[in-house]
Design an enzyme around this catalytic site. Structure first.
Site, short mmCIF file in Angstrom:
data_model
loop_
_atom_site.label_atom_id
_atom_site.label_comp_id
_atom_site.label_asym_id
_atom_site.label_seq_id
_atom_site.Cartn_x
_atom_site.Cartn_y
_atom_site.Cartn_z
N ARG A 190 0.70 -1.14 -0.25
CA ARG A 190 0.41 0.20 -0.02
C ARG A 190 1.01 1.43 -0.17
O ARG A 190 0.34 2.61 -0.44
CB ARG A 190 -1.13 -0.35 1.34
CG ARG A 190 -1.79 -1.01 0.82
CD ARG A 190 -2.81 -0.97 2.05
NE ARG A 190 -3.37 0.58 2.40
CZ ARG A 190 -4.01 0.80 2.68
NH1 ARG A 190 -3.93 0.72 4.22
NH2 ARG A 190 -4.90 2.42 3.36
N CYS B 208 -0.75 6.60 8.84
CA CYS B 208 -0.90 5.54 8.39
C CYS B 208 -1.57 5.73 7.27
O CYS B 208 -1.77 6.55 6.62
CB CYS B 208 -0.77 4.93 8.96
SG CYS B 208 -2.61 5.08 9.96
#
Length: 284
Positions: free
Chosen positions: A181, A240
């Site tokens: 990701r 994040c």
């Protein structure tokens, strides 16, 4: 008065030392399954534990531009915690069943509100049960108290701060998402793949050993020391996908004795919601 636990607590210590004056919170959650945590809690939890839901209790309203799990209002969270019996001298313990992934969010939130007597159960629910400790289904009755809210706004930064300091030597962004990701591959949670330019990747699961507990402080200190290149931990901005697993990295840095890092709470889900903000893909 015993020395408070301010980062981690082991299952044996929790079983031996916890008292009715402590507050234990079950923070189990699963993305895409909104009832998972409540159902898991109802089926069995650490005796005396209360339940807090990531989205209903530990996050604020989503607007579409402030990330998937924006911070709750400090005053409302303080009121909720006080209603559950968290006072100035209360030792709080947070746990989940995924290595502290969600429990670390409550750990950071309490510190943000000025309450340092909070620790994450090292190894989570698995460590508790594997050490022979029981679960039950009893729901404790809360006894309200006054929670004194003293927000530490210096513990976090916003998107404008990150944007203003891009490319500067006084900021190092550390991204807690999985490596794919981070590179912009296999993105299923956010509409845009990639990462903040200049960020480096520290997958939060790398803070854990094979037993699901946090690595030794010396190992964590070495890991984060390499990322900071000998620099000051206060230069680190942790993010994040939505400001949750970044708290796991902040907890790991606390265990390592590296204090001063700050949270970009909106994280990637907020950053990528504005098409004018730059995006990078590929490895760091």
């Amino acid at each position: 008065m015993s020395v408070p636990f301010t980062s981690l607590i082991g299952a044996k210590d929790l079983a031996r030392l916890s008292s009715p004056a402590w507050r234990i919170f079950d923070c189990r959650f699963k993305l895409g399954e909104p009832m998972f945590g409540r159902e898991a809690y109802a089926s069995g939890h650490i005796p005396g534990a209360f339940f807090l839901d990531l989205e209903d209790d530990l996050s604020g309203p989503v607007t579409g531009r402030n990330g998937r799990h924006p911070l709750p209002t400090a005053e409302l969270l303080a009121q909720k915690l006080g209603g559950l019996g968290v006072g100035e001298q209360t030792q709080v313990v947070a746990y989940d069943d995924v290595g502290g992934m969600f429990a670390a969010r409550l750990w950071w939130l309490l510190r943000w509100l000025g309450h340092d007597r909070v620790a994450v159960l090292d190894g989570g629910l698995q460590a508790w049960t594997s050490s022979g400790q029981p679960l039950n289904r009893d729901r404790p009755e809360p006894s309200a108290t006054a929670f004194i809210c003293r927000p530490r706004h210096s513990m976090k930064v916003d998107a404008d701060y990150v944007l203003h300091h891009l490319g500067g030597t006084e900021m190092q962004v550390i991204d807690a998402r999985a490596p794919d990701r981070f590179r912009g591959e296999n993105e299923t949670l956010d509409p845009v793949g990639g990462h903040i330019p200049g960020a480096i990747n520290r997958f939060f699961k790398d803070n854990l050993g094979p037993d699901g507990c946090f690595k030794q402080a010396s190992e964590l200190q070495e890991d984060f020391g390499r990322m900071l290149k000998g620099g000051n931990a206060s230069n680190a901005i942790l993010q994040c996908g939505s400001g949750v697993t970044a708290c796991h990295n902040l907890l790991a840095m606390k265990v390592a004795g590296l204090d001063g890092a700050r949270l970009y709470a909106g994280s990637w889900s907020e950053w990528c919601a504005d098409p004018t903000r730059p995006v990078a893909t590929g490895p760091a």
